[in-house]
Each structure stands twice: as structure tokens, then as C-alpha cells.
Design a protein around this motif. Sequence first.
Motif: not given
Length: 384
Positions: A93-110
Motif C-alpha cells: 500500500q505504501k509502495e504500490p508498484m506492480s513490480w512487487c507483484l512479480n514475485c509476491h503474486a507472479p501469475f498473470l494472463d498475457s
Amino acid sequence: MSNRFVFLFLYILILNLIFGCKKKDDLETLRFSNGVYPIYFDLRSDSTRNSENGNRLEKSSDCGTCHKTIFENWKTSRHSQAFSNPLYQQSHQKEPMSWCLNCHAPFLDSNSDVTNPSLRLQKEDGVSCITCHVREGKILVSEVPESKTNFHTYKEVKLLASEEFCGNCHQFNFPDKESILKKKDFVSYSKLPMQNTLEEWKQSDWYGKKKCQSCHLLSNTSKSHTFPGGHSHKKLEDSFTVSMERNSKFTYTVSIFANGIAHSFPTGDLFRSLRFRILTKEGIFLQEWKLGKTYEDNLHAKSFDAVKYLSNDDVFLPPKDKSRKSRKQFVFQYEKETDHFRYELFMDYLNPTTHIFGNLPSEITIQKFKSGEIKVSVWNDSNG
Ligand code: HEC
Ligand code: HEC
Ligand code: HEC
Ligand code: HEC
Ligand code: HEC
């Protein structure tokens, strides 16, 4: 003589080419990018199927129907909570970068928007069975098991057995200034390490003897997957010992030792620290030391890096290497006669400002994992 060197040189070159290519292929199969991109995943074509009834196995709980113990163990691990845990939620919340998600919730539909956390597939599973074991409809293993049933279709990915596999998420640098100031969707990295666990391990005496998997993967129980770390009180309690020497009538040196930790401690997340407290035998607080990185925002300074460390590597318990033990020493004074002191060890999971301005209770953000007594030897002036 020189012929032999040429031969050796060619041999090494060929080995490197083979293993280098293999590593590259494996990274491609896994779609690992050191956190720069999400792991693009198509639930329909990438999920593996139950070979008995053809159903897609999309979530970790689907694997759990057969691999019960591994599933339960993984559930207790931080991997399973990499997205959902409150410490992560608050700091994202303090640092809302999409980058964080790439390791913490890494799956995304292309075809999905990288910046929207709610679109991440299976985010509540964090780093899941599927994250590490499933692509192209197959189960990834470092070696295809000899099995009569051949329940799964396997794909061999040697990298799974290597520390480089873990290093994809456990070794990375701060994003550079441009990535932060321009809020880029895909960061580029600066040269300053943010998490340095793999490198610390490579510099230690453990390199070539025990790798990440040896200590964190199948430890204790059969096929564990509990991934014990900075939240495992039991493992932490076993990993530290404390001792004391008396230097003079009123000065003491207290030592804290790490046992069996193959990298610095703390390692990993930059806000994490180890607090060490000394108290009188009656329990009155005397002094506290904090081991962990301190740094400041450097975004508006001329220098290249977005962040600057205020302290150097000295602020960790280093891993053991040939010339040194894994030990840290502190000196303190106490001007009364006593036969023992008390000590307390805490893990501290957050940035100090978040302690003040955040909304998480301190039971979550600071946890005591060990305490005890340390005996003091009698001082007579002939000791000195
Ligand atoms: C219906 C039962 C069942 C389900 C569901 C299932 N597995 Fe398996 N799995 C097995 C069996 C049985 C084996 C033993 C080896 C074999 O027969 O291929 C196995 C073996 C494995 C192995 C290799 C073990 C080794 O010895 O190297 C891995 C890895 C694995 N499974 C992962 C998964 C993952 C990940 C999922 C979820 C996507 C999953 N399994 C779902 C039954 C299941
Ligand atoms: C962080 C990555 C990671 C996660 C998450 C993970 N695994 Fe694994 N798992 C591994 C690695 C690495 C190995 C060792 C692989 C090898 O050498 O082939 C392994 C080994 C296994 C094996 C073989 C064990 C053996 O030696 O017989 C099974 C079965 C398995 N995993 C199932 C699962 C299931 C089920 C889940 C989810 C509940 C899961 N894994 C989650 C990384 C992971
Ligand atoms: C010789 C055993 C050993 C090896 C090898 C090892 N670790 Fe650890 N690690 C430990 C111990 C012990 C701890 C601290 C106690 C615990 O597990 O709870 C720890 C803690 C951690 C933590 C939490 C640290 C913190 O600051 O809170 C992480 C993350 C971690 N290890 C990752 C790794 C990775 C990644 C590798 C491979 C590069 C690795 N470890 C190699 C033994 C090991
Ligand atoms: C896809 C990225 C990814 C991979 C691959 C990965 N990890 Fe992790 N790991 C994470 C994240 C993210 C966390 C932090 C979860 C949390 O607490 O929010 C974590 C947490 C941990 C922890 C717990 C740290 C703690 O302080 O409690 C350990 C131990 C660990 N990982 C070891 C490993 C090992 C060993 C491997 C390789 C077999 C591995 N990880 C592979 C992303 C990954
Ligand atoms: C390249 C992978 C990667 C990226 C990107 C990443 N993290 Fe992590 N994060 C990890 C790993 C690995 C750990 C586990 C290390 C440890 O426990 O010390 C971790 C641990 C954490 C923790 C500690 C969780 C706990 O359970 O104690 C927090 C909080 C966190 N990360 C927040 C963030 C935020 C916010 C961002 C984006 C600004 C981010 N992370 C980006 C890999 C990553």
C-alpha cells in the motif's frame, strides 16, 4: 603441455556452453525474469490435468488432494502467504508498484494489465505449487522420477535443484531512479543489492557444501516444503546462542552467534532486523542493539542510485567463512555487582516509520523468539 591447456580450455568452454544453454532454456521454461516481468500463465494450456479424470489442476489445493502433507506444510510457509500476509499488504500500500507483484503474486494472463493487483491469477496462493512446478501442461522436476504409475507428464528442468532457481526471487537489486520516478511498469535494476541472499551464500564457507534447498526445502519431515525463515520461531530459537565475557569490574562483552545459517542474518527483506536486548536479572532494560540495513531515499540527490545505505555490511551477523565465525559482539557497562543478566532476541519485520504510522499491531510487527539468563563470572582485581 600447451596442447593440454588448449584441451582443458575447450573442455571448459563446451561445458559452459552446454550448462549455460541449459540454464537459459530452463529459465525460459519457467518464464523467470528476476522479477522484471510477471510470469505469464494461461490457465487453459499451462495447467496440468488429473490423469484419472482429465480435470485441470489450477490451484495448490488441487495438488493437495493427493500431496496432502506437502500441501499442509506449504500452507504454513510464507510462500503461501506471499501476497495475502498483512506485512506485505501494508508495505505494498505504501509502495504500490506492480513490480512487487512479480514475485509476491507472479501469475498473470498475457493479455492483462500488469498494474492491477486484482487481475493476478491465484494471488491468494502467493508463491504456489504451480509457480514452481507447472508450465505447458506438465509437472516440472529436476529429474523425472522412476514411477510405475507415471501419474504426471513431466518436464525436466535441472534448474529446480539449483540455488539459482531460488535466486530468481531471492537475489535482486533496487530499481533504478528512472523506474521509480517515471513509475515504469517494468523496472530496470540499479547496481545496489536490495536482497543479496544468493551472493552472501556464495561468499560463505557453505558454498559448494549446502545449497538453499538443503536447508529450506525438504528439511525435517519427509518432503517438507515449510520453507522456514525469519518467521519460524522454533528454527530461529535453535539458530542463535549468546555468551558473555567480563572485561573489567563493570564492563562486559556479550556475543551472539548464528549456527547453521549460510548467509547473513538478517538477509532478504530490507526492513527486517534482529533486536538484541540486555536486561538486569530483575528484568530492567539496560541496552538494545539492532542488526539490519539502514538506508535513506536518495531520489532527489544527484547520485545515480535511488536509495543509499547508511550503514555497510557490518550490520549483519555474517555467515561463517574461512577466516571468521558467524558472531557479533557488543560491549556494555553495568555498575552494580550481579551474578547474572537476562537477554531477549526479537525479529522486527517493519520499517521504523511504519511502526509509528502503520496500523498493524506490534504482535505482528515485532516478535520475541528467545530469552534467557547469562551467568557472570566473579570479578576480583587479580582477574585484570
Ligand atoms: C490425483 C493425485 C495427484 C494429484 C492431484 C497431483 N499429483 Fe503429483 N504425484 C502423484 C503421484 C501418484 C506421484 C508419484 C509419481 C508418479 O506416479 O508419477 C506424483 C508425483 C509428483 C511429483 C514428482 C515427485 C518426485 O518423486 O520427484 C511432483 C513434483 C508432483 N507430483 C507435483 C504435483 C503438483 C504440483 C500437483 C498439482 C498441480 C500435483 N502433483 C497433483 C499424484 C498426484
Ligand atoms: C518455491 C518453490 C516451490 C514451491 C512453492 C513448491 N515446491 Fe515442490 N519442490 C520444489 C523444489 C525446488 C523441489 C526439488 C525439485 C527437484 O529437485 O526436482 C520440489 C520437490 C517436490 C516434490 C518431490 C519431493 C521428493 O523429493 O519426492 C513434490 C512431490 C513437490 N515438490 C510437490 C509440491 C506441491 C504439491 C507443492 C504445493 C503444495 C509444492 N511442491 C510447492 C519447489 C517448490
Ligand atoms: C546451511 C543451511 C542454510 C542454507 C544453505 C541456506 N539457509 Fe537460509 N536460513 C538458514 C537458517 C538456519 C535460517 C534462520 C533460521 C530459520 O530458518 O528460521 C535461514 C534464514 C533464511 C531466510 C530468512 C532470513 C531473515 O532475514 O529473516 C531466508 C529468506 C533464507 N534463509 C533464504 C535462503 C536462500 C535463498 C538460500 C540459498 C541462497 C539459503 N537460505 C541457504 C539456513 C540456511
Ligand atoms: C517466484 C519467486 C520465488 C521463488 C522462485 C522462491 N521464493 Fe522464497 N520467497 C518468495 C517471496 C515473495 C517470499 C516472501 C513471502 C512473504 O513473507 O511475504 C519468500 C519467502 C521465503 C522464505 C521465508 C523467509 C522468511 O523470512 O520467513 C524462505 C526460507 C524462502 N523463501 C526460501 C526459498 C527457497 C529455498 C527457494 C528455492 C527452492 C525459494 N524460496 C524460491 C519468493 C520466491
Ligand atoms: C524479485 C522479487 C521480489 C520483488 C520484486 C519484491 N519482493 Fe518482497 N520479498 C521477496 C522475497 C524473496 C522476500 C523474502 C525475504 C525475507 O523474508 O526476508 C520478500 C519479503 C518481503 C516482505 C516481508 C514479508 C514478511 O512476511 O515478513 C515484504 C513486506 C515485502 N517483501 C514487500 C515488498 C514490496 C512492497 C515490494 C515492491 C516495492 C516487493 N516486496 C518486491 C521478493 C521480492
